[in-house]
Scaffold this motif. Structure first.
Motif, short mmCIF file in Angstrom:
data_model
loop_
_atom_site.label_atom_id
_atom_site.label_comp_id
_atom_site.label_asym_id
_atom_site.label_seq_id
_atom_site.Cartn_x
_atom_site.Cartn_y
_atom_site.Cartn_z
N ASP A 162 0.82 -0.93 -0.09
CA ASP A 162 0.02 0.08 -0.27
C ASP A 162 0.80 0.88 0.22
OD1 ASP A 162 1.01 0.01 2.69
OD2 ASP A 162 -1.04 0.23 3.52
N ARG A 207 2.80 3.98 -1.95
CA ARG A 207 2.98 4.64 -3.19
C ARG A 207 3.49 5.59 -3.22
NH1 ARG A 207 -1.29 10.08 -3.65
NH2 ARG A 207 -0.14 10.19 -1.84
N HIS A 217 -4.66 2.90 -19.85
CA HIS A 217 -4.33 3.30 -17.88
C HIS A 217 -5.02 4.22 -17.67
CE1 HIS A 217 -4.26 4.64 -13.30
NE2 HIS A 217 -4.36 3.43 -13.22
N ASP A 269 -4.30 7.43 -16.32
CA ASP A 269 -3.85 7.65 -15.67
C ASP A 269 -3.36 7.46 -14.29
OD1 ASP A 269 -4.14 10.10 -13.67
OD2 ASP A 269 -5.80 9.48 -12.56
N ASN A 282 -0.50 6.42 -8.59
CA ASN A 282 -2.71 5.54 -8.51
C ASN A 282 -0.40 3.94 -8.47
OD1 ASN A 282 -4.23 6.23 -8.26
ND2 ASN A 282 -4.47 7.15 -10.75
N ILE A 307 -2.94 1.29 -9.69
CA ILE A 307 -4.12 0.90 -9.06
C ILE A 307 -5.23 2.15 -9.56
CG2 ILE A 307 -3.67 0.45 -6.67
CD1 ILE A 307 -3.91 2.67 -5.65
N ASP A 308 -6.59 2.10 -9.63
CA ASP A 308 -7.71 3.41 -10.69
C ASP A 308 -7.72 3.12 -11.66
OD1 ASP A 308 -9.03 4.87 -10.32
OD2 ASP A 308 -7.90 6.85 -9.20
N TRP A 309 -8.47 2.28 -11.97
CA TRP A 309 -8.52 2.16 -13.65
C TRP A 309 -9.97 2.98 -13.51
CZ3 TRP A 309 -4.95 -0.71 -17.34
CH2 TRP A 309 -4.06 -1.35 -16.02
N ASP A 310 -10.29 3.56 -13.11
CA ASP A 310 -11.72 4.57 -13.81
C ASP A 310 -11.32 4.54 -14.94
OD1 ASP A 310 -12.70 3.48 -11.34
OD2 ASP A 310 -12.48 5.33 -10.51
N ASP A 311 -10.18 5.95 -15.08
CA ASP A 311 -10.11 6.31 -16.62
C ASP A 311 -9.25 5.53 -17.88
OD1 ASP A 311 -10.65 9.30 -15.38
OD2 ASP A 311 -8.84 8.53 -14.69
N ASP A 355 -0.62 7.58 -22.05
CA ASP A 355 0.09 7.17 -20.75
C ASP A 355 1.27 7.62 -20.96
OD1 ASP A 355 -2.21 5.82 -19.51
OD2 ASP A 355 -1.60 4.01 -20.02
#
Length: 235
Positions: free
Chosen positions: A3, A5, A107, A109, A114, A126-130, A139
């Protein structure tokens, strides 16, 4: 999975190389019919970003004398950078028809906030919303363009990422275009948050700090402006 970053680092050379390997693996994912249906095209929202930027510029001109110190400051920031913003707006609209390229899974973002680090040099996104289908530059601009003013990537770190990524032919037009779109989006959106009176004062101040960073000498607005102007000289 860790965890920790990448922003909180430190990142070793192995981490930087693994970052490039991970981006290459993402871009190598086969584009199936299902992915084509599910994922939007990278940069397709640029007309709304251009409109939001123009609306924000007009709003700040109208509210410059509102009496709110933060509004006055941001109005001054935008006024001081009006030439850069105009250059980015013109560049985004002019180059839009030529920014297409090989559509790969991106990805969308992959900045260091991330990216998670493992103790053995492994990394995870992480954070694959975009996630989008777009040329690789969508990228790679996070490595080659320098998106986060408070976390610039050095030339040596860039080389480590590219060594992990493998052979790539970065198109300067596409790179400049994606940088410009991101710069306008970040500038207008963070300014909007800083002006929102329903947001906590601390969050408004944080948004304003990010705006200041965007227009700083190492900020994305500055870097994108330079990339577009350099491209204009080449064309």
């Amino acid at each position: 999975m860790s965890d920790l970053r990448a922003l909180d680092g430190p990142m070793s050379e192995a981490h930087w190389r693994a970052y490039g390997e991970l981006l290459a693996a993402v871009h190598a994912v086969p584009v199936t019919d299902e992915l084509e249906r599910l994922l939007p095209g990278g940069g397709d929202a640029y007309p709304s970003i251009v409109a939001a930027t123009r609306d924000m510029a007009g709003r700040l001109r109208d509210q410059a004398d509102s009496g709110d110190p933060l509004v006055a400051e941001l109005a001054a920031v935008w006024a001081a950078n009006a030439d850069r913003v105009s250059t980015l707006l013109r560049g985004v609209e002019r180059l839009a028809v030529d920014r297409s390229g090989p559509a790969v899974v991106c990805h969308g973002d992959p900045h260091l906030g991330n990216l998670l680090l493992g103790a053995d040099g492994q990394v995870w996104l992480i954070d694959w919303d975009d996630a989008v289908l777009a040329p690789p530059e969508c990228d790679l601009m996070f490595v080659l363009g320098g998106v986060l003013a408070f976390a610039p990537i050095t030339a040596e770190q860039q080389q480590a990422v590219l060594a992990g990524y493998g052979r790539t032919d970065v198109d300067p037009l596409r790179l400049a275009w994606f940088l410009a779109v991101r710069a306008l989006d970040d500038l207008s959106d963070w300014t909007r948050q800083a002006l929102d009176l329903d947001v906590e004062p601390a969050d408004r101040d944080r948004a304003a700090r990010i705006v200041r960073g965007l227009v700083s000498p190492v900020g994305l607005v500055t870097l994108a402006d330079a990339a577009v102007r350099d491209l204009d000289r080449r064309l």
